[in-house]
Design an enzyme around this catalytic site. Structure first.
Site, PDB file in Angstrom:
ATOM      1  N   HIS A 162       0.867  -1.187   0.000  1.00 53.39           N
ATOM      2  CA  HIS A 162       0.000   0.000   0.000  1.00 53.39           C
ATOM      3  C   HIS A 162       0.901   1.234   0.000  1.00 53.39           C
ATOM      4  CE1 HIS A 162      -3.269  -2.399   2.327  1.00 53.39           C
ATOM      5  NE2 HIS A 162      -3.736  -2.188   1.124  1.00 53.39           N
TER       6      HIS A 162
ATOM      7  N   GLU B 225      -1.694   6.156   0.054  1.00 57.62           N
ATOM      8  CA  GLU B 225      -3.145   6.209  -0.152  1.00 57.62           C
ATOM      9  C   GLU B 225      -3.714   7.494   0.452  1.00 57.62           C
ATOM     10  OE1 GLU B 225      -5.234   2.842   1.503  1.00 57.62           O
ATOM     11  OE2 GLU B 225      -7.179   3.470   0.703  1.00 57.62           O
TER      12      GLU B 225
ATOM     13  N   ASP C 100     -10.386  -4.173  -3.846  1.00 56.13           N
ATOM     14  CA  ASP C 100      -9.921  -3.750  -2.528  1.00 56.13           C
ATOM     15  C   ASP C 100     -10.949  -3.971  -1.417  1.00 56.13           C
ATOM     16  OD1 ASP C 100      -8.559  -2.594  -0.451  1.00 56.13           O
ATOM     17  OD2 ASP C 100      -8.397  -0.596  -1.308  1.00 56.13           O
TER      18      ASP C 100
ATOM     19  N   HIS D   1      -2.697   1.646  -4.876  1.00 54.47           N
ATOM     20  CA  HIS D   1      -3.245   3.014  -4.785  1.00 54.47           C
ATOM     21  C   HIS D   1      -2.280   4.037  -5.411  1.00 54.47           C
ATOM     22  CE1 HIS D   1      -6.407   1.377  -2.371  1.00 54.47           C
ATOM     23  NE2 HIS D   1      -5.602   1.078  -1.370  1.00 54.47           N
TER      24      HIS D   1
HETATM   25 ZN   LIG Z   1      -5.844  -2.571   0.567  1.00 49.45          ZN
END
Ligand SMILES: [Zn+2]
Length: 453
Positions: free
Chosen positions: A243, A246, A331, A280
């Site tokens: 990740h 984000e 997601d 992301h």
């Molecule tokens: Zn995630």
């Protein structure tokens, strides 16, 4: 659907900007053994049915299997439950933790099986599960320390889809290294070495499953331990997901502590590379884009979740131009529909730039299929080509949504409900819009009721 010859009214073949009419696809032992465009355009369908009487007709557009490159199966339980009142990513996360606390291997299996079966109905033949729900609620390992991962592998088998379990290293509650508390305790293995030992012992059976690695985020893995995870993935030649940026708060915290962006921190500790997928990557600097492109890392965009969580819009076109392969993920499963994810990549760019036409339809198709599979380590899937895995996804062109739509326009018109037939590794999983082994709505209702407060 037991036949191994399929006559597609249209099929989207590799390196074609548009679908091809009247294609005979033959499969054997789970692979595509022949692809033959029939001559004479639409008239060929009639001729073909006569010549290939044993072939199953697939009316509509047949696509390669769709890959859902970023999933947290248990978030499916939150759909429609977090929309009241105000809030942001962080208040949503508290609600997500309430579900995480209630899961055990049995309820995880039931919920994931139903969630993956919903994906199969939507034409998804492979899922990348970003898995950090490793241990019991108080953080103590189960008798089998990989019992939760095994539940996911079994869930995918029962739902009829392939899975890459991205075994996630999750050690701390913030960039500052504060320890995991409360619901987060079950995510942690103590340190990256112990994470690697547990993950190395996770060797799921069944040709439908493989294991990859993930760094949860720069919030959850201290800088000095990032290289341990990166090395683990590199030595095994498996995908590594993370990740990334984000939320602006992650960038701010990283800059305050390390004096650089999360992307640069990952680069300095060996996390970026061609097997790496940043998930992301919403709030990037130009320098970040350059670094990711230089390392040939990919990006998994999750537009319906990013809009649901008020994250922002990632620089999709600039990422593609920097050389980053794009993949797509549902997601949080607020929506499970890769057609919607794919068109959102283009439509979000339009909102940002107030201009149209950033991505060709074939680029969106490739993100949803071949590049998604590649991001999960299945480089032999996502193409209707000889030797590839026999994944076929047929989308009807006669629904209220798709009637009159040219096949090349399907990614801008169709929804998951327009998927009629799904073949995974040569096995029929969905026929006439129905999952062949799972009663998806009934199982979802039961599984969600079991784990929601
Ligand atoms: Zn995630």
């Amino acid at each position: 659907m037991t036949a191994s010859r399929w006559l597609a009214e249209y099929a989207w073949l590799p390196e074609h900007a548009e679908p091809t009419p009247d294609v005979l696809i033959e499969t054997a032992d789970g692979r595509i053994s022949a692809v033959t465009p029939l001559t004479a355009g639409r008239a060929g369908v009639t001729a073909g049915v006569e010549v290939y009487a044993d072939a199953v007709r697939l009316p509509g557009l047949t696509l390669p299997g769709l890959a859902n490159a970023h999933s947290h199966a248990f978030h499916r339980a939150l759909r429609g439950r977090t929309q009241g009142g105000r809030g942001d990513f962080w208040s949503w996360r508290d609600q997500m933790y309430a579900v995480a606390t209630r899961l055990d291997p049995d309820s995880y299996l039931a919920l994931a099986r139903a969630a993956y079966a919903e994906m199969a109905l939507a034409g998804i033949t492979c899922v990348g599960e970003f898995h950090y729900l490793h241990h019991g609620p108080d953080g103590a390992p189960y008798a089998d320390p990989n019992a939760m991962g095994e539940a996911l592998v079994e869930a995918a088998a029962q739902a009829g889809v392939r899975i890459t379990v991205l075994d996630t290293c999750y050690l701390t509650a913030g960039v500052d290294g504060r320890p995991l508390t409360g619901p987060q305790r079950r995510f942690g293995d103590g340190d990256a070495v112990r994470w690697g030992e547990r993950a190395a012992a996770f060797t799921p059976a069944g040709g439908h499953a493989r294991v990859g690695a993930a760094v949860h985020s720069v919030r959850a893995v201290p800088a000095e331990q990032l290289s341990t995870v990166a090395r683990w993935a590199r030595e095994r030649d498996v995908p590594l997901h993370v990740h990334l940026s984000e939320q602006p708060a992650e960038n701010d915290a990283c800059r305050a502590l390390h004096g650089c962006t999360p992307t640069r921190l990952l680069a300095e500790h060996g996390v970026l590379g061609p097997a790496t997928t940043a998930v992301h990557a919403t709030h990037l600097t130009s320098g970040d884009l350059g670094l990711l492109g230089e390392h040939r890392s990919g990006v998994c965009l999750c537009p319906t979740t990013e809009r649901d969580l008020a994250d922002g819009i990632g620089p999709a076109r600039r990422m593609a131009d920097a050389g980053m392969p794009l993949s797509l993920g549902s997601d949080s499963h607020a929506v499970v529909d890769l057609f919607e994810e794919a068109r959102a990549v283009e439509l979000d760019e339009r909102l940002r730039t107030r201009r149209r036409g950033h991505f060709a339809a074939v680029e969106l198709m490739t993100a949803a299929t071949a590049d998604g599979h590649a991001a999960l380590g299945w480089t032999d899937a996502g193409r209707i080509a000889v030797g590839a895995r026999a994944d076929l996804v047929t989308v009807r062109l006669d629904s209220a949504r798709t009637a009159g739509v040219p096949p090349v326009g399907v990614f801008f018109a169709a929804g998951a409900a327009d998927v009629t037939h799904v073949l995974v590794d040569g096995r029929p999983v969905v026929r006439d819009g129905r999952h062949l082994t799972v009663d998806v709505p009934a199982e979802l209702s039961r599984a969600v009721a079991e784990v929601t407060p």
